[in-house]
Every structure is written in structure tokens, then in C-alpha cells.
Design a protein around this motif. Structure first.
Motif, PDB file in Angstrom:
ATOM      1  N   ARG A  26       0.791  -1.162   0.016  1.00  0.00           N
ATOM      2  CA  ARG A  26       0.257   0.003   0.054  1.00  0.00           C
ATOM      3  C   ARG A  26       0.635   1.141   0.002  1.00  0.00           C
ATOM      4  NH1 ARG A  26      -3.358  -3.304  -0.264  1.00  0.00           N
ATOM      5  NH2 ARG A  26      -5.351  -3.792   1.058  1.00  0.00           N
ATOM      6  N   LEU A  54     -11.499  20.062   0.238  1.00  0.00           N
ATOM      7  CA  LEU A  54     -11.345  20.472  -1.135  1.00  0.00           C
ATOM      8  C   LEU A  54     -12.548  20.864  -1.759  1.00  0.00           C
ATOM      9  CD1 LEU A  54      -9.190  17.217  -1.949  1.00  0.00           C
ATOM     10  CD2 LEU A  54      -8.220  19.559  -1.601  1.00  0.00           C
ATOM     11  N   HIS A  55     -12.423  21.826  -2.633  1.00  0.00           N
ATOM     12  CA  HIS A  55     -13.782  22.347  -3.231  1.00  0.00           C
ATOM     13  C   HIS A  55     -13.676  22.178  -4.351  1.00  0.00           C
ATOM     14  CE1 HIS A  55     -13.047  24.918   0.537  1.00  0.00           C
ATOM     15  NE2 HIS A  55     -13.951  24.246   0.739  1.00  0.00           N
ATOM     16  N   ASN A  56     -12.798  21.610  -5.277  1.00  0.00           N
ATOM     17  CA  ASN A  56     -12.600  21.389  -6.751  1.00  0.00           C
ATOM     18  C   ASN A  56     -12.314  19.938  -6.996  1.00  0.00           C
ATOM     19  OD1 ASN A  56     -10.899  23.632  -5.674  1.00  0.00           O
ATOM     20  ND2 ASN A  56     -11.534  24.724  -7.459  1.00  0.00           N
ATOM     21  N   ASP A  57     -12.480  19.393  -8.125  1.00  0.00           N
ATOM     22  CA  ASP A  57     -12.067  18.160  -8.144  1.00  0.00           C
ATOM     23  C   ASP A  57     -10.420  18.401  -8.692  1.00  0.00           C
ATOM     24  OD1 ASP A  57     -14.438  16.747  -8.173  1.00  0.00           O
ATOM     25  OD2 ASP A  57     -14.780  17.455 -10.174  1.00  0.00           O
ATOM     26  N   ASP A  66      -8.877   4.473  -6.161  1.00  0.00           N
ATOM     27  CA  ASP A  66     -10.164   3.936  -5.726  1.00  0.00           C
ATOM     28  C   ASP A  66     -11.025   5.199  -5.087  1.00  0.00           C
ATOM     29  OD1 ASP A  66      -9.510   1.377  -6.638  1.00  0.00           O
ATOM     30  OD2 ASP A  66      -8.922   0.528  -4.803  1.00  0.00           O
ATOM     31  N   LEU A  67     -10.439   5.940  -4.294  1.00  0.00           N
ATOM     32  CA  LEU A  67     -11.383   6.482  -3.456  1.00  0.00           C
ATOM     33  C   LEU A  67     -10.984   8.200  -3.691  1.00  0.00           C
ATOM     34  CD1 LEU A  67     -11.739   4.750  -0.155  1.00  0.00           C
ATOM     35  CD2 LEU A  67     -13.068   4.522  -2.148  1.00  0.00           C
ATOM     36  N   LYS A 121      -6.322  10.540   4.725  1.00  0.00           N
ATOM     37  CA  LYS A 121      -6.679  10.168   6.042  1.00  0.00           C
ATOM     38  C   LYS A 121      -6.222   8.772   6.189  1.00  0.00           C
ATOM     39  CE  LYS A 121     -10.501  12.935   6.914  1.00  0.00           C
ATOM     40  NZ  LYS A 121     -11.700  13.416   7.640  1.00  0.00           N
ATOM     41  N   TRP A 122      -6.322   7.925   5.410  1.00  0.00           N
ATOM     42  CA  TRP A 122      -5.602   6.644   5.359  1.00  0.00           C
ATOM     43  C   TRP A 122      -4.308   6.744   5.901  1.00  0.00           C
ATOM     44  CZ3 TRP A 122      -1.875   4.836   2.173  1.00  0.00           C
ATOM     45  CH2 TRP A 122      -1.609   3.321   2.519  1.00  0.00           C
ATOM     46  N   ARG A 165      -3.658   8.037   9.641  1.00  0.00           N
ATOM     47  CA  ARG A 165      -3.893   6.964  10.261  1.00  0.00           C
ATOM     48  C   ARG A 165      -2.819   5.807  10.523  1.00  0.00           C
ATOM     49  NH1 ARG A 165      -6.366   2.170  10.258  1.00  0.00           N
ATOM     50  NH2 ARG A 165      -7.312   2.475   8.002  1.00  0.00           N
ATOM     51  N   TYR A 202      -9.907  28.445  -5.401  1.00  0.00           N
ATOM     52  CA  TYR A 202     -10.342  28.473  -6.818  1.00  0.00           C
ATOM     53  C   TYR A 202      -9.040  28.183  -7.786  1.00  0.00           C
ATOM     54  CZ  TYR A 202      -9.447  33.324  -7.940  1.00  0.00           C
ATOM     55  OH  TYR A 202      -8.868  34.523  -7.939  1.00  0.00           O
ATOM     56  N   LYS A 258      -8.658  12.801  -0.559  1.00  0.00           N
ATOM     57  CA  LYS A 258      -9.187  12.939   0.938  1.00  0.00           C
ATOM     58  C   LYS A 258      -8.916  11.620   1.741  1.00  0.00           C
ATOM     59  CE  LYS A 258     -13.068  14.779   3.686  1.00  0.00           C
ATOM     60  NZ  LYS A 258     -14.159  16.072   3.653  1.00  0.00           N
ATOM     61  N   THR A 302      -3.160   2.214  -3.696  1.00  0.00           N
ATOM     62  CA  THR A 302      -4.355   2.046  -4.727  1.00  0.00           C
ATOM     63  C   THR A 302      -5.705   2.840  -4.094  1.00  0.00           C
ATOM     64  OG1 THR A 302      -4.804  -0.164  -3.324  1.00  0.00           O
ATOM     65  CG2 THR A 302      -3.985  -0.329  -5.504  1.00  0.00           C
ATOM     66  N   ILE A 303      -5.599   3.287  -2.945  1.00  0.00           N
ATOM     67  CA  ILE A 303      -6.779   4.126  -2.249  1.00  0.00           C
ATOM     68  C   ILE A 303      -7.008   5.282  -2.748  1.00  0.00           C
ATOM     69  CG2 ILE A 303      -5.419   4.991  -0.301  1.00  0.00           C
ATOM     70  CD1 ILE A 303      -7.875   4.832   1.513  1.00  0.00           C
TER      71      ILE A 303
END
Lengths: 208, 230
Positions: free
Chosen positions: B96, B133-136, B105-106, B113-114, B117, B173, B109, B101-102
Motif C-alpha cells: 500500500r 477540497l472544493h474542486n476536483d 479507488d477513493l 486520512k488513511w 492513520r 479556486y 481525501k 490504490t486507495i
């Protein structure tokens, strides 16, 4: 009555193993199987399963996006994610996306069969997650209650998949203003992308 | 005479402009080459990570299961199953960290966090992670932010002796701001020879026109700030 199931996993051996296991139990009918997200969405819409058993990492379209699209078009779909990932962040993301359950692939056949029956009966299965401090679910507040009238207009246009540029054109405002509205909405609703906003809108029943 | 000088100056200015243009072009080529190289590196790491996870990982899964089953007959196998399981967890963690991969996959953000942790959960350090985050965010920028965070947090874990670490990522922005602070030992930035890791992130940041700023003093903790234009 038999529970109708669709299985999505890009590993054929995994799918075959699941099918054998489910047939052996006798309570299930596998009405479809596929190996990628795009085929899954089509299958769900044409076959109307009781439960979708799916993996996350798949070609063509990731599981997370597929769940979004499925629930946007068929919100009552009961999805049980079966994944090799044991990280809590995966489970949280799938729960927040609207899946009804999350199990690891190592789960024993008995436990899996039980879980599918429970999900089919409307229960949620996220082992270990209940005990963890859950973030306040965005679905518990009505997203619209915290927005101004103008922000609501922008909210619906974002939820419909419009870009900031298009929104600026539609509402005859500058691109900067549209971006500002968008950023304020994201802040107020505690989302970080349009995908999250759409998911939240879907959960609140605002996509119809 | 005056005209001659004028001509010479005009000539020199022309040459300078020409050289500046070539330099800029070469700089651009180098940057784009560096980006391609890092993309290739990420792809290689992803392959190796998959081999580890699917290859050795699957074998260890099978081994753990077999040993657990034998444990019903002989308690000594229970212990062996536990060791096999520890090896499995280590391989997974390694795989990992090598290629998250997270992130694919996700998204950024959950991936950050992962990271916070999983790096600190078995330590005495507390790591707070705040991501707004306010944008992609484009894939290559997500990878950049993730790799910088990984390097800085790993350094903090190994060397800072901090009790508290915070990661903060905000977007506006037109830019992304990443800030990682710890309340640990700190160091004299001029005195410490930059390791491969830190140099590599500085290079990467530069290729994306990002500003990397590290403020640290002995005994005063460390603050790393990265501003990335969107």
C-alpha cells in the motif's frame, strides 16, 4: 422466495466461486455477472436484482463511481461490497456512497450467505464500523436548508453535472461568481467535489 | 560611430532574446521529461505493489488459512498462523505504501486520512488530518500531494520526536495549500544535508510550479508549506 443477485468482479475465478457457493445454499438465483463497472450499471438497470454483490477495483469504471451511478438511477438497489481492502477508509467511503454492506473477501461462506440475506431484508452490514466514531452523516441534514436562494440554483445545476462555466452562462453571472457560489456551497455542505455533492443530493432525494 | 554602437546593442539584444527563448524551451522540455519519468516511476511502483499484494499476499493468505485449520488439532499451529498473518499484514502495508490504490479507488481525501492513520496509529504521536477540497483535483496533482505528504510525515515519524502532528490541505479556486506541522525537535535547515527524499519532493514540486517552504529551528518543531497552482 429466491433472492435475485448480480455479481460484479473482474476475477472470473472469484465470480465462479461465489456462484457455486450461492447455488449450493439454494436461496439465491444469480441473474447476471460481469467484470467491470460499466457493464454492471447496464445489468442492474435491465435485470432489477434484489442484491448487487460487487468488487471496488474494476476496469472501465471504479466501483465507487459505479455505485454513484447505479443509485442515481435506481436508488432502491441494495449493494453489498466484497473487497480485499481491510482499511476502514474503504468501508466508510462505501457506506457514505450508499452501499448497504461491506465485507472482506476472506469472509467465510456462511457469514457471507447470512450477510446477503440480511442486506436483502434491508439491513446494513458494516462490521467494525459501528464502534468507530462516525462523522456526522451529510444525509441527516437537508442540504437546502443551509443555502441561500442563489446557492440553491447553483446547487441543482452542479448536481445536474454542469461545469462552473456553463452555470455562469445559464445564470448570467461571471465565472468568478459562479466559482464562489460553488465553493461556498461545498463549504456549507462539507463536500469536496461535485461527485460528493451529487451523492449527497441523491441521498436527500433531490435528484428527481 | 553612434549608429554602429546602436547596431551592436540591437544585435546583442536579439541574441540574448534568442538564447533566453532556447533556454525556456529546454527548461520546458526538461520539466515535461521529469513529469514523464515520475509517471513511469509511479507505474513501476504500482506493478511491483500489485505483484507483492496478489503474489506473496495470496500465498500468505492461503498459508494462514491452512495453518488456522490445523490449529483446531494442534495449538502450536495457532501460533504459526499468527506469525503467517503478521507477515501478510506487513506485505499488505508495504504494498500500500509503495502504491496507494486507495488514491485511485477513493480519491485524495480518504487517501490522506488513511496515510495519517496508518502511519501513526501504533505510535505515541497524534496526527490530525484536515482536508477541505472544493474542486476536483487532477490525478497527477493528487499523486504529487500524496507523495509530498508521505515523505514529510515519514520524516516526522522517524526524526521529529513530536507529540503532535497536523496535516492541513485546503483548496481555493486557483491553488492548493498543503501545510504539515509538528511540535518536535526541529532542525537547522541549512546544516542538515537534504536526503534523497526531500530533494526528490523539492524537484517534483518545482516541476508543477509549486512553492515548497520548510521552516524549522532546533527545539521549535517543523512546518512544511506547499502551494500548488491549479
Amino acid at each position: 422466495m429466491s433472492i435475485k443477485i448480480i455479481i460484479a468482479d473482474d476475477h472470473v475465478i472469484m465470480r465462479q466461486g461465489l456462484i457455486q457457493m450461492l447455488q449450493a445454499d439454494g436461496h439465491f438465483t444469480v441473474i447476471g455477472e460481469c467484470g467491470d463497472g460499466v457493464s454492471l450499471i447496464n445489468l442492474v438497470l435491465t435485470e432489477s436484482p434484489d442484491v448487487v454483490l460487487m468488487d471496488i477495483s474494476m476496469p472501465e469504471m471504479s466501483g465507487l463511481v459505479a455505485i454513484d451511478k447505479i443509485l442515481a438511477q435506481r436508488p432502491m438497489t441494495r449493494i453489498l461490497v466484497l473487497s480485499m481492502h481491510n482499511e476502514r477508509e474503504y468501508m466508510e467511503a462505501m457506506r457514505d456512497a450508499g452501499a448497504k454492506g461491506y465485507l472482506q473477501k476472506e469472509t467465510s461462506a456462511d457469514a457471507l450467505v447470512q450477510a446477503i440475506k440480511q442486506v436483502a431484508a434491508g439491513k446494513q452490514i458494516f462490521p467494525g464500523l459501528e464502534s468507530l466514531t462516525a462523522e456526522t452523516s451529510p444525509a441527516t441534514i437537508s442540504p437546502l436548508s443551509v443555502l441561500t436562494r442563489r446557492e440553491r440554483e447553483v446547487f441543482f445545476l452542479v448536481a445536474a453535472g454542469n461545469t462552473s462555466k456553463r452555470i455562469a452562462e445559464l445564470l448570467t453571472m461571471s465565472l468568478k461568481t459562479a466559482e464562489n457560489h460553488r465553493s461556498n456551497i461545498y463549504k456549507k455542505l462539507n463536500v469536496s467535489s461535485s461527485a460528493e455533492l451529487i451523492r449527497l443530493a441523491g441521498k436527500a432525494g433531490l435528484l428527481e | 560611430m553612434g549608429n554602429d554602437n546602436q547596431d551592436i546593442i540591437t544585435d546583442i539584444l536579439k541574441q540574448q532574446a534568442f538564447l533566453k527563448k532556447r533556454l525556456d524551451e529546454e527548461q520546458l522540455q526538461l520539466t515535461s521529461m521529469a513529469k514523464r519519468l515520475w509517471a513511469q516511476q509511479e507505474a513501476d511502483k504500482a506493478n511491483l505493489s500489485r505483484e507483492l499484494h496478489d503474489g506473496i499476499g495470496q500465498l500468505l493468505t492461503a498459508l494462514t488459512r491452512r495453518l488456522s485449520t490445523l490449529g483446531n488439532r494442534d495449538p502450536e499451529f495457532v501460533e504459526l498462523a499468527e506469525i503467517a498473518n503478521m507477515a501478510l499484514e506487513d506485505v499488505r502495508h508495504l504494498s500500500r505504501m509503495m502504491s496507494p490504490t486507495i488514491l485511485d479507488d477513493l480519491g485524495l481525501k480518504p487517501a490522506l486520512k488513511w496515510l495519517c492513520r496508518s502511519l501513526f496509529e501504533d505510535t505515541d504521536m497524534q496526527c490530525d488530518c484536515l482536508v477541505q477540497l472544493h474542486n476536483d483535483i487532477a490525478d497527477d496533482l493528487s499523486t504529487l500531494v500524496f507523495r509530498i505528504s508521505q515523505e514529510v510525515l515519514t520524516n516526522a515519524l522517524k526524526h521529529s520526536g513530536a507529540a503532535h502532528i497536523s496535516l492541513n490541505l485546503q483548496s481555493s479556486y486557483n491553488s492548493l495549500l498543503l501545510e504539515i506541522r509538528d511540535d518536535g525537535n526541529g532542525f537547522d535547515y541549512e546544516q542538515v544535508a537534504k536526503g534523497v527524499g526531500l530533494t526528490s519532493i523539492a524537484d517534483r514540486a518545482k516541476a508543477f510550479d509549486a512553492k515548497l517552504n520548510i521552516i524549522s529551528r532546533p527545539g521549535k518543531g517543523t512546518q512544511t508549506r506547499v502551494t500548488i497552482p491549479l
